[in-house]
Motif scaffolding. Structure first.
Motif, mmCIF file in Angstrom:
data_model
loop_
_atom_site.group_PDB
_atom_site.id
_atom_site.type_symbol
_atom_site.label_atom_id
_atom_site.label_comp_id
_atom_site.label_asym_id
_atom_site.label_seq_id
_atom_site.Cartn_x
_atom_site.Cartn_y
_atom_site.Cartn_z
ATOM 1 N N PRO A 1 -2.544 44.137 -20.157
ATOM 2 C CA PRO A 1 -3.747 43.487 -19.628
ATOM 3 C C PRO A 1 -4.803 43.427 -20.730
ATOM 4 O O PRO A 1 -4.874 44.322 -21.576
ATOM 5 N N ALA B 1 -7.922 47.410 -16.051
ATOM 6 C CA ALA B 1 -6.952 47.000 -15.020
ATOM 7 C C ALA B 1 -6.575 48.151 -14.090
ATOM 8 O O ALA B 1 -5.586 48.070 -13.367
ATOM 9 N N CYS C 1 -3.274 47.382 -11.932
ATOM 10 C CA CYS C 1 -2.027 47.603 -12.684
ATOM 11 C C CYS C 1 -1.161 48.633 -11.949
ATOM 12 O O CYS C 1 -1.596 49.753 -11.699
ATOM 13 N N TYR D 1 -0.677 52.140 -13.681
ATOM 14 C CA TYR D 1 -1.814 53.032 -13.925
ATOM 15 C C TYR D 1 -1.357 54.483 -13.638
ATOM 16 O O TYR D 1 -0.966 54.812 -12.507
#
Ligand code: NAD
Length: 490
Positions: free
Chosen positions: A235, A248, A252, A255
């Motif tokens: 990202p 993000a 995302c 993460y």
């Protein structure tokens, strides 16, 4: 002679547990086989440990009451001593299998060796030859053979329920978060440091295909590469560590705190295949975490979810308390952005093969499944078999072509990891040694070799864009040396 728990009883004496040493007290050695010994003290007892990580070594020694003089920081000084036990369990990382396994067999130990047995064909052969020359038992941890699921499937095929087997398609659907954990951020992310993904993840699947078909491939080919987990897919503005203010973080899926602290992907995945109370609790973990925590005060089942510290958290940090876990994500490898890692193993690969007796098969392995699991479809001349082997449960369904009858088998076994395969493998290993019942082992080292050779051949086919004739390959072996010198970069 009488038997108790599968162990031979001599006279009136109670059976003695098998004495064993452990090399590598990590996730498999400590958390799986060590835990088995603690649950079955009548079967197996660890009397020595070699482990360089002080915290892991101390924890294992403490759990198994191993005296200081039998604690070692590496396998060499342990194996330099006169044999301290009958069995050696070798659970080091992929590239650290051959030397300790050869030494252990030479010094008289029977060995349980983690898969893959080694990372080159040459070393695999060396190990099998050494087992045969020394007469020591060498068990390779192909846990899937020991599951109810694949044993039932094999029984169905052997009973001829499907008629003539025409084709098999087997999928190893590695979930996106497991892929990120093990093969992008984790121990198996770089071929040169571990093994090609088709060997590391799928020597089990290749072994199962050989076992189910009771045959070996005539030739095979393979395609695949690393498609997604690459820097160009990051990202915009993503830092190298998720916790360094990633823009993000709310969108995302990779993460790190979402995967390891919230743990929602694991519980969602588990809930897919589970039933009853475990399913309800796993589902509730995401919707009403407070309730699951409160339930955990009174219910062991709920506590298993609310206070979970097992895989993959236990890999991120030993003893993953919330504080230690967070710290490890801030600074350690498992907190890295999946697009900024140093990974190079493929995230999708297909192997196509034809068996010597005629049937064809494909193995599809990829790291983008929403739900983790192995799916198998076998088409026969009389019936079709479909099966799923997931984190939360497993089933097999057979449908007859003529009458349309459908038979469904619940093959779930939540007794231990890998659908019960981990515990059953250990029970078979103990039985094989303690009761002298070598038949308890469902494969010999030489049988395990075939799946490894298939993986090396698949890599050669993928990299060289060719079809590999297994007859020649078995004689010649691969050209791959340690550190993956034949790897093709995308
Ligand atoms: N059978 C299965 O289904 C299955 C599943 C997962 C992993 N594995 C395999 O099991 C093996 C271990 O995996 P893991 O996840 O437990 O890894 P791990 O990294 O958690 O454990 C390996 C341990 O070996 C220790 N070690 C390193 N050098 C050593 C030495 N010289 N002497 C003694 N110990 C040493 C490490 O410190 C570590 O604690 C790998 O080969 C892996 O591919 C098998």
């Amino acid at each position: 002679m009488p038997m108790v728990n599968g162990l031979l009883v001599l006279g009136d004496a109670m059976p003695k547990p098998l004495q064993a040493i452990l090399i590598g007290a990590g996730q498999r050695g400590g958390d799986v086989y060590g835990a088995y010994a603690l649950r079955h003290p009548d079967q197996i007892r660890f009397v020595a440990v070699a482990e360089p990580d002080e915290e892991r070594r101390a924890r294992f020694a403490d759990q198994h009451k191993i005296p200081t003089e039998h604690q070692f920081s590496s396998w060499e000084p342990l194996l330099a001593r006169l044999p301290l036990a009958r069995a050696a369990l070798i659970c080091t990382q992929d590239q650290e299998h051959t030397a300790p396994a050869l030494a252990a067999m030479q010094f008289g130990y029977d060995v349980l060796l983690e898969k893959p047995m080694a990372t080159t064909a040459e070393e695999c052969r060396q190990l099998v030859d050494a087992a045969e020359e020394t007469g020591r038992q060498l068990h390779i941890c192909h846990v899937l053979r020991y599951t109810r699921h694949f044993q039932t499937m094999r029984d169905i095929l052997r009973a001829g329920e499907l008629g003539e087997i025409i084709t098999v398609s087997h999928r190893e659907n590695v979930s996106w978060w497991h892929m990120a954990h093990s093969f992008v951020r984790g121990n198996w992310r770089r071929e040169g440091e571990s093994a090609p993904m088709i060997l590391a993840k799928c020597c089990h699947d290749l072994d199962i295909l050989v076992w189910l078909m009771d045959d070996r491939p005539r030739h095979l080919s393979s395609v695949g590469d690393l498609r997604h987990y690459r820097a160009e897919n990051a990202p915009s503005g993503a830092p190298h560590h998720c916790l360094d203010g990633c823009p993000a973080e709310d969108v995302c899926p990779y993460y790190a705190p979402f995967i390891y602290e919230d743990l929602y992907p694991l519980w969602r995945n588990f809930a897919e295949g589970a039933k009853g109370f475990p399913k309800l609790v796993a589902q509730a973990k995401e919707r009403v975490p407070g309730l699951v925590k409160a339930l955990g005060m009174v219910s062991a089942g709920a506590r298993r979810v609310s206070a979970y510290r097992g895989w993959p958290r236990s890999v991120v940090v030993t003893n993953p308390t919330p504080e230690r876990l967070h710290e490890a994500l801030k600074n350690g490898p498992y907190g890295r952005c999946v697009y900024h890692c140093d990974n190079d193993v493929v995230d999708h690969q297909v192997v196509a093969m034809q068996f010597e007796s005629g049937p064809s098969a494909t193995l599809t392995m990829h790291g983008h499944a929403h739900v983790e699991g192995r799916f198998t479809r076998i088409q026969g001349s009389r019936a079709e078999l479909q099966a799923e082997f997931g984190l939360g449960g497993a089933w097999i369904e057979v449908r007859q072509h003529r009458g349309g009858e459908k038979k469904r088998y619940d093959t779930s076994d939540r007794g231990s990891g890998h659908g019960g395969g981990d515990d059953r493998l250990m029970a078979a290993f103990v039985k094989s040694l303690s009761a002298g019942d070598e038949e308890a082992a469902l494969s010999t080292a030489r049988q395990a070799l075939e799946s490894h050779l298939m993986a090396f051949a698949a890599e050669e086919a993928r990299i060289g864009e060719k079809v590999v004739r297994m007859k020649d390959f078995r004689l010649r072996g691969d050209t791959r040396r340690r550190h993956g010198d034949t790897r093709r970069k995308k």
